[in-house]
Every structure is written in C-alpha cells, then in structure tokens.
Design a protein around this motif. Structure first.
Motif, PDB file in Angstrom:
ATOM      1  N   LEU A   1     -28.427 -24.396 -34.803  1.00  0.00           N
ATOM      2  CA  LEU A   1     -28.884 -25.578 -34.072  1.00  0.00           C
ATOM      3  C   LEU A   1     -27.865 -26.086 -33.059  1.00  0.00           C
ATOM      4  O   LEU A   1     -28.235 -26.675 -32.038  1.00  0.00           O
ATOM      5  N   TRP A   2     -26.570 -25.909 -33.348  1.00  0.00           N
ATOM      6  CA  TRP A   2     -25.534 -26.417 -32.450  1.00  0.00           C
ATOM      7  C   TRP A   2     -24.985 -25.325 -31.534  1.00  0.00           C
ATOM      8  O   TRP A   2     -23.945 -25.525 -30.899  1.00  0.00           O
ATOM      9  N   SER A   3     -25.657 -24.186 -31.457  1.00  0.00           N
ATOM     10  CA  SER A   3     -25.188 -23.117 -30.570  1.00  0.00           C
ATOM     11  C   SER A   3     -25.306 -23.575 -29.115  1.00  0.00           C
ATOM     12  O   SER A   3     -26.100 -24.468 -28.787  1.00  0.00           O
ATOM     13  N   PRO A   4     -24.505 -22.999 -28.210  1.00  0.00           N
ATOM     14  CA  PRO A   4     -24.509 -23.473 -26.817  1.00  0.00           C
ATOM     15  C   PRO A   4     -25.882 -23.473 -26.153  1.00  0.00           C
ATOM     16  O   PRO A   4     -26.240 -24.429 -25.457  1.00  0.00           O
ATOM     17  N   LYS A   5     -26.673 -22.427 -26.374  1.00  0.00           N
ATOM     18  CA  LYS A   5     -27.984 -22.368 -25.719  1.00  0.00           C
ATOM     19  C   LYS A   5     -28.933 -23.433 -26.249  1.00  0.00           C
ATOM     20  O   LYS A   5     -29.713 -24.025 -25.490  1.00  0.00           O
TER      21      LYS A   5
ATOM     22  N   VAL B   1     -36.154 -23.906 -29.741  1.00  0.00           N
ATOM     23  CA  VAL B   1     -35.573 -24.860 -30.688  1.00  0.00           C
ATOM     24  C   VAL B   1     -35.045 -26.084 -29.964  1.00  0.00           C
ATOM     25  O   VAL B   1     -35.282 -27.225 -30.382  1.00  0.00           O
ATOM     26  N   GLY B   2     -34.353 -25.891 -28.855  1.00  0.00           N
ATOM     27  CA  GLY B   2     -33.867 -27.042 -28.096  1.00  0.00           C
ATOM     28  C   GLY B   2     -34.995 -27.925 -27.604  1.00  0.00           C
ATOM     29  O   GLY B   2     -34.908 -29.155 -27.649  1.00  0.00           O
ATOM     30  N   SER B   3     -36.075 -27.310 -27.137  1.00  0.00           N
ATOM     31  CA  SER B   3     -37.230 -28.071 -26.675  1.00  0.00           C
ATOM     32  C   SER B   3     -37.858 -28.872 -27.813  1.00  0.00           C
ATOM     33  O   SER B   3     -38.256 -30.032 -27.633  1.00  0.00           O
ATOM     34  N   ILE B   4     -37.940 -28.270 -28.998  1.00  0.00           N
ATOM     35  CA  ILE B   4     -38.503 -28.981 -30.151  1.00  0.00           C
ATOM     36  C   ILE B   4     -37.625 -30.165 -30.535  1.00  0.00           C
ATOM     37  O   ILE B   4     -38.127 -31.249 -30.879  1.00  0.00           O
ATOM     38  N   LEU B   5     -36.308 -29.997 -30.450  1.00  0.00           N
ATOM     39  CA  LEU B   5     -35.415 -31.128 -30.746  1.00  0.00           C
ATOM     40  C   LEU B   5     -35.663 -32.281 -29.766  1.00  0.00           C
ATOM     41  O   LEU B   5     -35.666 -33.456 -30.158  1.00  0.00           O
ATOM     42  N   ARG B   6     -35.870 -31.963 -28.509  1.00  0.00           N
ATOM     43  CA  ARG B   6     -36.166 -33.008 -27.514  1.00  0.00           C
ATOM     44  C   ARG B   6     -37.461 -33.730 -27.859  1.00  0.00           C
ATOM     45  O   ARG B   6     -37.548 -34.962 -27.779  1.00  0.00           O
ATOM     46  N   SER B   7     -38.480 -32.963 -28.229  1.00  0.00           N
ATOM     47  CA  SER B   7     -39.762 -33.581 -28.593  1.00  0.00           C
ATOM     48  C   SER B   7     -39.617 -34.429 -29.847  1.00  0.00           C
ATOM     49  O   SER B   7     -40.170 -35.525 -29.937  1.00  0.00           O
ATOM     50  N   ALA B   8     -38.873 -33.927 -30.825  1.00  0.00           N
ATOM     51  CA  ALA B   8     -38.670 -34.693 -32.054  1.00  0.00           C
ATOM     52  C   ALA B   8     -38.040 -36.042 -31.755  1.00  0.00           C
ATOM     53  O   ALA B   8     -38.487 -37.089 -32.243  1.00  0.00           O
ATOM     54  N   SER B   9     -36.996 -36.037 -30.945  1.00  0.00           N
ATOM     55  CA  SER B   9     -36.327 -37.288 -30.593  1.00  0.00           C
ATOM     56  C   SER B   9     -37.245 -38.214 -29.816  1.00  0.00           C
ATOM     57  O   SER B   9     -37.308 -39.418 -30.084  1.00  0.00           O
TER      58      SER B   9
ATOM     59  N   ARG C   1     -27.829 -26.827 -24.796  1.00  0.00           N
ATOM     60  CA  ARG C   1     -28.261 -27.033 -23.410  1.00  0.00           C
ATOM     61  C   ARG C   1     -29.750 -27.326 -23.336  1.00  0.00           C
ATOM     62  O   ARG C   1     -30.192 -28.201 -22.585  1.00  0.00           O
ATOM     63  N   ALA C   2     -30.537 -26.593 -24.117  1.00  0.00           N
ATOM     64  CA  ALA C   2     -31.984 -26.818 -24.090  1.00  0.00           C
ATOM     65  C   ALA C   2     -32.358 -28.177 -24.672  1.00  0.00           C
ATOM     66  O   ALA C   2     -33.364 -28.769 -24.280  1.00  0.00           O
TER      67      ALA C   2
ATOM     68  N   HIS D   1     -24.279 -33.898 -17.490  1.00  0.00           N
ATOM     69  CA  HIS D   1     -25.488 -34.464 -18.103  1.00  0.00           C
ATOM     70  C   HIS D   1     -25.360 -34.497 -19.620  1.00  0.00           C
ATOM     71  O   HIS D   1     -25.628 -35.516 -20.258  1.00  0.00           O
ATOM     72  N   LEU D   2     -24.933 -33.384 -20.202  1.00  0.00           N
ATOM     73  CA  LEU D   2     -24.803 -33.311 -21.652  1.00  0.00           C
ATOM     74  C   LEU D   2     -23.686 -34.232 -22.137  1.00  0.00           C
ATOM     75  O   LEU D   2     -23.806 -34.876 -23.189  1.00  0.00           O
ATOM     76  N   CYS D   3     -22.618 -34.316 -21.373  1.00  0.00           N
ATOM     77  CA  CYS D   3     -21.509 -35.197 -21.753  1.00  0.00           C
ATOM     78  C   CYS D   3     -21.923 -36.666 -21.707  1.00  0.00           C
ATOM     79  O   CYS D   3     -21.591 -37.449 -22.610  1.00  0.00           O
TER      80      CYS D   3
END
Length: 262
Positions: free
Chosen positions: A152-156, A128-136, A159-160, A42-44
């Motif tokens: 920001l680019w850490s694995p967790k 943080v990952g969830s906020i990035l999704r909302s921002a986009s 994935r989030a 999915h991420l790829c």
C-alpha cells in the motif's frame, strides 16, 4: 521565519541518496527501512495538510531558490542535491524537483465497526491508489489489504493515491479472520449475481470487498458477504475495472448515508 540552511550533497554515494534510490525503485523497501520517500510538491503538500511531520526535505539545486516557503520550512533537515543526482533518486519519468522523507506511519490493526474497504490480492498499483482516493472521498476511513495485495505504501500506489493515504487507516497483510472481525455487513461486487446497486438498500456502516483484477474475491471471503451487488452496465461491457467499480459502489454508500441524514 528564515529558511533553514540546507546541507549540500554532491556525491551519488551519499547514504541519503542511496536510501532514496532504494525507496524509489523497490516497492517493499519502506517496510525494511521504516520510512517513505514522497516525490513532488503535490504529494508533500497533501502530507502537510493531513498533519504529517516529515523528517527531512530534499530539493534539487535549481528549484531551491524558488521553492514555496511552506515546503522549504516544513522540515528540521533540508538537503540540497544537484539536479542530475536528484533525477537518479526518482521513480518518475519526469523527476520531481523536491520531496520529503517521512517516517512510516505506525502499523494499524483492523478496527471493528469502522466503514472499510477490503482489498483481496489486488495487483495493480494504479487501481489500489485510485481506490484509496475513492475511500477517502466517500467517507471510508479504513482500508484492509489481504496478504498478496500490492504494497500500500509503495511509490506507485503513493503517487496514484494523491495524498489519500494520510487520511486513512491502512492495514496490510490481513487475513479472512481479520475481515470477519470487522463486525460489519460485508458487501461483494459481482458481475453475474446479486442485487442491482441502484435498487439496493445499502447498510451503513459497511465494508466493501474488492477482489483480484482477474480472479475476483477469494471463495472464503465471498462466503462472508451479507450482500452481493451488481452494477448496471447498459452499454454492454462484460465488467468494470475494479477501481471504477469501487468508485461507483463507495459513492452509492456515501449517497445513502447523506440521504439518511436529511
């Protein structure tokens, strides 16, 4: 197009696998190594959809025969790894059968005038990952993280974020001066003061500032706010999780923008 002939890796001491283990387990390793390890199809696929060019693909032996053609042919180098060694290079409870090695995108500087989300010392990677999704999703193309915010680019966080990273300009290690230089009306959420969100005349473009999960915004940042915003909570909870609050606020800005275009 025929598949690239993969390079078979069989030793856990192989330099590639050593690097993948570091990238999977150390949240800041990407900064030292200049590359990312994206686990899972999915991420790829999200990276490919955003125009990213991976440097290499790594497949578990059992997955390679059935790997989707797009993933199998996306990289100039392909490595085939025994399933047990692939699991060792994973940061997931259920290891993914493939992943991409991607060059770390160039370091960004805060761009004035861009709709932005400012993160002040947020610690939880899921938030943080969830906020990035909302921002986009809601049209904010820049995320500015102050010093002390989780990598920001850490694995967790990757994935989030579910691929949102690749649609955003991400600024790490920023200062209050960088935030002030955005030249935007800055909005701060508050549980006890300010205008109710559903009654507020929200400016666009703007910058939403989201503070530390327990301590909230730094006082210096809070002083930069042009507006303080409260979210109505008729159910009576003391406060919202920062990722939930961000989603509500960023959606409100998106709705305001769309209404103005009619």
């Amino acid at each position: 197009m025929s598949r690239i002939e993969p390079v078979r890796v069989s030793s856990r001491d192989n330099p590639l696998l050593k690097d993948l283990r570091r990238l999977a387990r150390d949240g800041a390793a990407y900064r030292r190594m200049g590359r990312l390890w994206l686990e899972g199809d999915h991420l790829c696929v999200a990276a490919l959809d955003r125009g990213m060019q991976p440097a290499a693909a790594v497949f578990a032996e059992s997955f390679w025969p059935t790997a989707p053609q797009r993933l199998a042919e996306a990289c100039p180098r392909v490595y085939l790894v025994p399933d047990a060694l692939m699991a060792e290079a994973s940061g997931l409870e259920s290891p993914a059968p493939m992943g991409f090695v991607l060059p770390l995108p160039p370091v960004s500087e805060a761009a004035p005038g861009q709709p932005s989300v400012v993160l002040d010392r947020l610690q939880d990677p899921g938030n943080v990952g969830s906020i990035l999704r909302s921002a986009s999703a809601f049209g904010f193309r820049q995320v500015v993280a102050l010093k002390g915010t989780v990598a920001l680019w850490s694995p967790k966080v990757l994935r989030a974020g579910m691929g949102a990273h690749f649609a955003l300009s991400l600024v790490e290690g920023a200062s209050s001066a960088d935030v002030a230089s955005l030249g935007l009306p800055l909005l701060a959420t508050s549980s006890h003061q300010g205008t109710w969100l559903h009654r507020a005349a929200l400016p666009w473009p703007c910058g939403w500032m989201m503070g530390h999960e327990g301590q909230g915004l730094d006082a210096g940042l809070d002083a930069l706010a042009a507006m303080h915003i409260r979210i109505a909570q008729p159910g009576g909870e003391e406060s919202l999780n920062v990722a939930a609050a961000a989603a509500v606020c960023l959606h409100a800005s998106a709705a305001t923008q769309l209404a103005g275009q009619r």
